[in-house]
Design an enzyme around this catalytic site. Structure first.
Site, PDB file in Angstrom:
ATOM      1  N   SER A  31      79.760  54.195  75.735  1.00 53.12           N
ATOM      2  CA  SER A  31      80.528  54.953  76.094  1.00 53.12           C
ATOM      3  C   SER A  31      82.049  54.679  76.673  1.00 53.12           C
ATOM      4  CB  SER A  31      79.827  56.003  77.386  1.00 53.12           C
ATOM      5  OG  SER A  31      79.849  55.251  78.657  1.00 53.12           O
ATOM      6  N   LYS A  32      82.606  55.773  76.833  1.00 54.00           N
ATOM      7  CA  LYS A  32      84.383  55.585  77.347  1.00 54.00           C
ATOM      8  C   LYS A  32      84.350  54.748  78.528  1.00 54.00           C
ATOM      9  CE  LYS A  32      86.165  59.569  75.183  1.00 54.00           C
ATOM     10  NZ  LYS A  32      86.921  61.015  75.241  1.00 54.00           N
ATOM     11  N   ARG A  33      83.103  54.903  79.322  1.00 52.34           N
ATOM     12  CA  ARG A  33      83.205  53.897  80.345  1.00 52.34           C
ATOM     13  C   ARG A  33      83.343  52.279  80.346  1.00 52.34           C
ATOM     14  NH1 ARG A  33      78.217  52.520  82.747  1.00 52.34           N
ATOM     15  NH2 ARG A  33      76.688  53.278  81.627  1.00 52.34           N
ATOM     16  N   HIS A  34      82.790  52.092  79.134  1.00 53.68           N
ATOM     17  CA  HIS A  34      82.901  50.638  78.910  1.00 53.68           C
ATOM     18  C   HIS A  34      84.024  50.169  78.017  1.00 53.68           C
ATOM     19  CE1 HIS A  34      78.464  51.571  78.685  1.00 53.68           C
ATOM     20  NE2 HIS A  34      78.279  50.858  79.532  1.00 53.68           N
ATOM     21  N   GLY A  35      84.924  51.051  78.019  1.00 57.04           N
ATOM     22  CA  GLY A  35      86.302  50.421  77.199  1.00 57.04           C
ATOM     23  C   GLY A  35      86.553  51.387  76.172  1.00 57.04           C
TER      24      GLY A  35
END
Length: 479
Positions: free
Chosen positions: A253-257
Site C-alpha cells: 500500500s502507499k504507506r510502504h512507499g
C-alpha cells in the site's frame, strides 16, 4: 490476430484506472522477458470494459511507464472494449452449444437464492439453467430482461496446471454459473460482456500462448479454463506469480512507499535499475544479482519464479540502482542527472560537471542525488565561511598553511590529473613534516564551505585551476 503454433506470445493487460503500479510493471517485465528471450511476441491489451472507471490519462501513463522501462510491445495496443461485438458473438455461440443459458432472475431473486444456497452450504444455481422451453418462451413474450450465464460443470473438479503454482484443483461445486453477458433488457443478443469471457476470447484471438499474471487471478484461471474447454479451444499455459508485499509482509500500500513507476522515475531511479530490482523481486537464477536487460532475456524462465510473495525493500532497490548508475557512461549519466538540477544551476558549469561525473557517480544512489553531491561546484564566490563551515580555517596555523599551498599550486601543479594532485598534496604535507589531517580540513573548507565533495585532488581537478585558486584567495582575504 492469429499466430503460428510454435511462436511464444505473451501479453500485458492492465486496466486503465490509474498509474502503472510496480506490481503491474513486474508482470509486464516477466511477460516481456519470457517472449523476447524466445524470439516471441509481447502484446499489450487495455482492459477498458469498465467505461465508468476508464481514464485516457491512465492509458497514457501506462504506455509511458512501459516505454520508460524499455518494454516495447508488438503491434498496436488492443482495446478490449472495442472487441465487445466479438465477445458477444462467442457468448451466443456458447448459448447455441447449450454451454450457456439465458437467466431471467431479478436482482432481488438472485440475492434471495444466494442466501438460501449459503445457508444450505451449496453453490448458487439459477433455476433457468434447465428451464423448459415453454417457460423461456413465456418470458420472451413478456419482454423480460435477462442475462446470459455460462453453464459451469456441476460435478468433479477443474484442474489448472500452473507453471508457478503447480497443479491447482478447484471443486466445481464452488464455481457457480457466472454471467458472461450482462442484461440489456430484452435484447436477444444480450448486453455488455463480462471480464472472464472477454479475457478468454481476446487471449485466444490474439494467439496468446502463455498467460503470466498475479496470483490474485488464480481463481479466474479456473473459470476461464472451463470456458476454454466448452469452446474446444486449447488453454494457454498459466503462470500465476505471487504478489508483492510490503517490508512488513502486509499487502503493498502507499504507506510502504511509492507505488507507481512514474514516482520512481521522478525520484531519479534508472529504468534499468528498477527493472533489475523488479526482476529479482520474486525470481532468481543462481547467484545473479545485477543484470542487464540482455542478461535477463537470456536467463529468465518461469521455473525461477518463487511461490512465496516477495517483499518490497527500498534499501535493496537503491543498492541495485547504485550499481547501474556506476555502470552508466559518464556523459549519459550527466545528461539524465542534469534534469534534476534546479533551473540555472548548471549554467556555465558544464566543464566542471563533466570532470566531476566519474567521481560523483560513486556517491549517488539515484539521479536526484546530483543536487547534493555536486552542490560544491555551484557555490557562488566568495563562499560563506561563517560558523561551522569556516571553523577549520580558524585553527592556529591554518591560514599560513593555506597561503603556502596557494603559492605551491602554480603551473607546476598537476591540474589535469586528480590522482597526481592527491599525491602532490600528500607531498606538500610531508615536506612540512605535518600530517595530511592538518592540510585537508582548511583546504576543503576554503574550496567547498563544508559541502560534501570527493578527495581534495579530485575536487581541485573538478573545479579547475582558475576557480580553485580564486576560492583559496577569497578564503585568505576573508581571514
Amino acid at each position: 490476430m492469429s499466430t503460428n503454433s510454435t511462436e511464444i506470445v505473451t501479453r500485458f493487460a492492465p486496466s486503465p484506472t490509474g498509474y502503472l503500479h510496480i506490481g503491474g510493471a513486474r508482470t509486464a517485465l516477466f511477460n516481456w522477458l519470457y517472449a523476447r528471450g524466445r524470439g516471441g511476441r509481447f502484446l499489450l491489451r487495455i482492459e477498458d470494459t469498465d467505461r465508468a472507471r476508464h481514464d485516457e490519462d491512465a492509458v497514457k501513463a501506462i504506455l509511458d511507464g512501459l516505454a520508460w522501462l524499455g518494454l516495447d510491445w508488438d503491434g498496436d495496443p488492443v482495446s478490449q472494449h472495442a472487441r465487445a461485438a466479438r465477445h458477444r458473438e462467442i457468448a451466443l455461440d456458447l448459448l447455441a452449444r447449450e454451454a450457456a443459458y439465458r437467466c431471467f432472475m431479478t436482482q432481488a431473486e438472485i440475492e434471495t437464492a444466494r442466501e438460501t444456497a449459503r445457508a444450505e452450504n451449496r453453490r448458487f444455481e439459477s433455476p433457468w439453467r434447465d428451464a423448459a422451453p415453454a417457460a423461456i418462451a413465456a418470458k420472451d413474450a413478456e419482454g423480460a430482461a435477462f442475462t446470459i450465464r455460462f453453464k459451469a460443470p456441476r460435478d468433479g473438479e477443474t484442474l489448472v496446471e500452473d507453471a508457478v503454482q503447480g497443479a491447482v484443483r478447484f471443486p466445481n461445486s464452488a464455481l457457480d454459473d457466472l454471467i458472461i453477458l450482462r442484461s440489456a433488457g430484452n435484447h436477444r443478443d444480450g448486453g455488455d460482456p463480462t471480464y472472464n469471457l472477454a479475457v478468454v476470447v481476446d487471449d485466444h484471438d490474439m494467439g496468446v500462448t502463455h498467460v503470466i499474471r498475479g496470483d490474485d487471478h488464480l481463481n479466474n484461471a479456473a473459470r476461464q479454463s472451463q470456458i476454454y474447454d466448452a469452446l474446444g479451444w486449447p488453454r494457454p499455459v498459466f503462470a500465476h506469480v505471487p504478489l508483492i508485499h510490503g517490508s512488513d509482509g502486509a499487502k503493498l500500500s502507499k504507506r510502504h512507499g511509492a507505488l507507481g513507476v512514474e514516482a520512481y522515475r521522478d525520484e531519479g531511479f534508472l529504468p534499468q535499475g528498477l527493472a533489475n530490482y523488479l526482476l529479482r523481486l520474486g525470481w532468481a537464477s543462481g547467484d545473479h544479482e545485477i543484470l542487464t536487460m540482455a542478461d535477463a532475456r537470456s536467463l529468465f524462465d518461469l521455473d525461477g519464479i518463487n511461490k512465496a510473495p516477495a517483499r518490497l525493500d527500498l534499501e535493496k532497490l537503491r543498492f541495485v540502482n547504485e550499481r547501474h548508475l556506476r555502470a552508466t557512461a559518464d556523459d549519459a549519466l550527466l545528461e539524465m542527472a542534469s534534469a534534476f538540477l534546479p533551473a540555472g544551476d548548471a549554467a556555465g558549469f558544464d566543464g566542471a560537471l563533466r570532470r566531476a561525473m566519474p567521481f560523483l557517480k560513486d556517491r549517488m544512489s539515484v539521479l536526484a542525488d546530483i543536487v547534493d553531491v555536486a552542490a560544491f561546484i555551484f557555490l557562488q564566490r566568495p563562499l560563506d565561511l561563517q560558523g561551522k563551515a569556516g571553523k577549520p580555517l580558524r585553527k592556529d596555523g591554518a591560514i599560513e598553511l593555506l597561503a603556502d599551498l596557494r603559492a605551491a599550486l602554480g603551473d607546476a601543479a598537476p591540474w589535469a590529473d586528480p590522482a597526481a594532485m592527491d599525491e602532490f598534496l600528500k607531498l606538500f604535507a610531508e615536506k612540512r613534516d605535518i600530517g595530511f589531517g592538518q592540510v585537508g580540513p582548511p583546504v576543503r573548507a576554503a574550496l567547498t564551505a563544508g559541502r560534501p565533495s570527493p578527495s581534495l585532488g579530485e575536487t581541485l581537478y573538478i573545479l579547475g585551476a582558475a576557480e580553485s585558486i580564486a576560492r583559496l584567495d577569497d578564503a585568505l582575504e576573508l581571514q
